[in-house]
Enzyme design. Structure first.
Site, PDB file in Angstrom:
ATOM      1  N   LYS A  17       0.821  -1.213   0.000  1.00  0.00           N
ATOM      2  CA  LYS A  17       0.000   0.000   0.000  1.00  0.00           C
ATOM      3  C   LYS A  17       0.856   1.264   0.000  1.00  0.00           C
ATOM      4  O   LYS A  17       0.571   2.191  -0.733  1.00  0.00           O
ATOM      5  CB  LYS A  17      -0.907   0.060   1.244  1.00  0.00           C
ATOM      6  CG  LYS A  17      -2.000  -0.975   1.295  1.00  0.00           C
ATOM      7  CD  LYS A  17      -3.011  -0.653   2.403  1.00  0.00           C
ATOM      8  CE  LYS A  17      -2.400  -0.487   3.787  1.00  0.00           C
ATOM      9  NZ  LYS A  17      -1.749  -1.703   4.331  1.00  0.00           N
ATOM     10  N   ARG A  92      -9.696   0.988   8.827  1.00  0.00           N
ATOM     11  CA  ARG A  92      -9.155  -0.328   9.165  1.00  0.00           C
ATOM     12  C   ARG A  92     -10.141  -1.141   9.998  1.00  0.00           C
ATOM     13  O   ARG A  92      -9.830  -2.256  10.371  1.00  0.00           O
ATOM     14  CB  ARG A  92      -7.867  -0.142   9.963  1.00  0.00           C
ATOM     15  CG  ARG A  92      -6.594  -0.597   9.245  1.00  0.00           C
ATOM     16  CD  ARG A  92      -5.455  -0.322  10.195  1.00  0.00           C
ATOM     17  NE  ARG A  92      -4.211  -0.933   9.865  1.00  0.00           N
ATOM     18  CZ  ARG A  92      -3.191  -0.287   9.295  1.00  0.00           C
ATOM     19  NH1 ARG A  92      -3.319   0.957   8.920  1.00  0.00           N
ATOM     20  NH2 ARG A  92      -2.058  -0.910   9.096  1.00  0.00           N
ATOM     21  N   ARG A 131      11.659  -5.492   4.971  1.00  0.00           N
ATOM     22  CA  ARG A 131      11.326  -4.089   4.712  1.00  0.00           C
ATOM     23  C   ARG A 131      12.256  -3.132   5.455  1.00  0.00           C
ATOM     24  O   ARG A 131      12.623  -3.358   6.590  1.00  0.00           O
ATOM     25  CB  ARG A 131       9.876  -3.827   5.129  1.00  0.00           C
ATOM     26  CG  ARG A 131       9.434  -2.395   4.865  1.00  0.00           C
ATOM     27  CD  ARG A 131       7.961  -2.299   4.713  1.00  0.00           C
ATOM     28  NE  ARG A 131       7.283  -2.298   5.994  1.00  0.00           N
ATOM     29  CZ  ARG A 131       5.970  -2.059   6.127  1.00  0.00           C
ATOM     30  NH1 ARG A 131       5.230  -1.828   5.048  1.00  0.00           N
ATOM     31  NH2 ARG A 131       5.418  -2.076   7.295  1.00  0.00           N
ATOM     32  N   ARG A 164      11.372  -1.042  10.912  1.00  0.00           N
ATOM     33  CA  ARG A 164      10.348  -0.556  11.843  1.00  0.00           C
ATOM     34  C   ARG A 164      10.214  -1.513  13.023  1.00  0.00           C
ATOM     35  O   ARG A 164      10.256  -2.719  12.833  1.00  0.00           O
ATOM     36  CB  ARG A 164       8.998  -0.468  11.125  1.00  0.00           C
ATOM     37  CG  ARG A 164       8.731   0.871  10.493  1.00  0.00           C
ATOM     38  CD  ARG A 164       7.547   0.840   9.574  1.00  0.00           C
ATOM     39  NE  ARG A 164       6.329   0.291  10.194  1.00  0.00           N
ATOM     40  CZ  ARG A 164       5.144   0.297   9.578  1.00  0.00           C
ATOM     41  NH1 ARG A 164       5.024   0.804   8.360  1.00  0.00           N
ATOM     42  NH2 ARG A 164       4.087  -0.219  10.175  1.00  0.00           N
ATOM     43  N   ARG A 175      -0.030  -8.316  13.894  1.00  0.00           N
ATOM     44  CA  ARG A 175      -0.635  -7.345  12.968  1.00  0.00           C
ATOM     45  C   ARG A 175      -1.490  -8.068  11.929  1.00  0.00           C
ATOM     46  O   ARG A 175      -2.564  -7.588  11.550  1.00  0.00           O
ATOM     47  CB  ARG A 175       0.449  -6.493  12.298  1.00  0.00           C
ATOM     48  CG  ARG A 175       1.055  -5.468  13.251  1.00  0.00           C
ATOM     49  CD  ARG A 175       2.334  -4.881  12.707  1.00  0.00           C
ATOM     50  NE  ARG A 175       2.146  -4.108  11.489  1.00  0.00           N
ATOM     51  CZ  ARG A 175       3.092  -3.912  10.587  1.00  0.00           C
ATOM     52  NH1 ARG A 175       4.296  -4.444  10.746  1.00  0.00           N
ATOM     53  NH2 ARG A 175       2.851  -3.189   9.525  1.00  0.00           N
TER      54      ARG A 175
END
Ligand code: AMP
Length: 225
Positions: A17, A92, A131, A164, A175
């Site tokens: 996203k 969300r 990531r 992160r 998550r």
């Protein structure tokens, strides 16, 4: 007006996203509201919102609905999104989606389309585990699939790339659970409103971008822009 593009990007963590949202923003030149980025900026600045949100984010939990609804309502009311917007990471939950619908009705606006970027959990985990994000602008890379030109440095603003906190393995699993439990119901929510457009997200970023571009071009034609 009816010709405005009011877009929502929907997908699990690691679906791309952020990457696609940035590209879409450059392409369409619309205000881009990525709630994760907004919250991380608030944490960094030490605002009340940031301080309150941090513990939820660190655990991989969703931040309470009223906080996010307030953040988005403020931006929609400001007038800066009067000619369209791209939402990334909001809504969300069904509660957030309903609040957004109510706010848009109040502003005589409507969602143009929801773009669902679909990837399975294994792919999400693969993406999140490699990531890297830049500390300055939140630009997103992957150590294998989308490396920066210079290791550890953002191509766009030159800041340092980091992992992160919530991309660490144990938080990633949580998550994804939160996504399935609280966010995935939005797929049906928007299907019912005939707003859902699914894009296969497991391909390379250029292919996904191309699919989204094609979709948005079709929408623009339908909306008469
Ligand atoms: P993201 O960068 O989109 O993965 O978001 C990072 C974190 O910010 C999430 O794991 C949540 O803790 C929080 N967050 C972002 N957007 C929302 C939202 N719409 N509702 C609740 N929490 C959110």
């Amino acid at each position: 007006s009816m010709a405005d593009l009011n877009l929502i990007l929907l997908g699990p963590p690691g679906s791309g996203k952020g990457t696609q949202g940035e590209r879409l923003q450059e392409d369409l030149d619309l205000p881009y509201y990525a709630t994760g980025d907004i919250l991380r900026a608030a944490v960094k600045e030490g605002t009340d919102v940031g301080t309150g949100a941090k513990e939820y984010m660190d655990r991989g939990d969703l931040v309470p609905d009223e906080v996010l609804i307030g953040i988005i309502a403020e931006r929609l009311e400001s007038g800066e999104a009067n000619h369209g917007f791209i939402l990334d990471g909001f809504p969300r939950t069904v509660v957030q989606a309903e609040a957004l619908d109510a706010k848009l009705v109040e502003l005589h606006r409507a969602i143009t389309a929801v773009i669902q970027i679909d990837v399975d959990d294994d792919e999400s985990v693969r993406r999140l585990s490699g990531r890297r994000v830049c500390t300055e602008g939140g630009h997103v890379y992957h150590e294998d699939f989308n490396p920066p030109k210079v290791e550890g440095v953002c191509d766009i603003d030159g800041s340092e790339l980091i992992v992160r906190d919530d991309d660490k393995a144990e938080v990633v699993r949580h998550r994804l659970d939160q996504y399935h439990e609280k966010t995935a119901p939005l797929v049906d929510y928007y299907k019912t409103q005939a707003l859902l457009n699914r894009v296969e997200g497991s391909k390379d970023p250029e292919s996904v971008e191309e699919s989204i571009h094609t979709l948005v071009s079709t929408l623009s034609l339908e909306e008469g822009t």
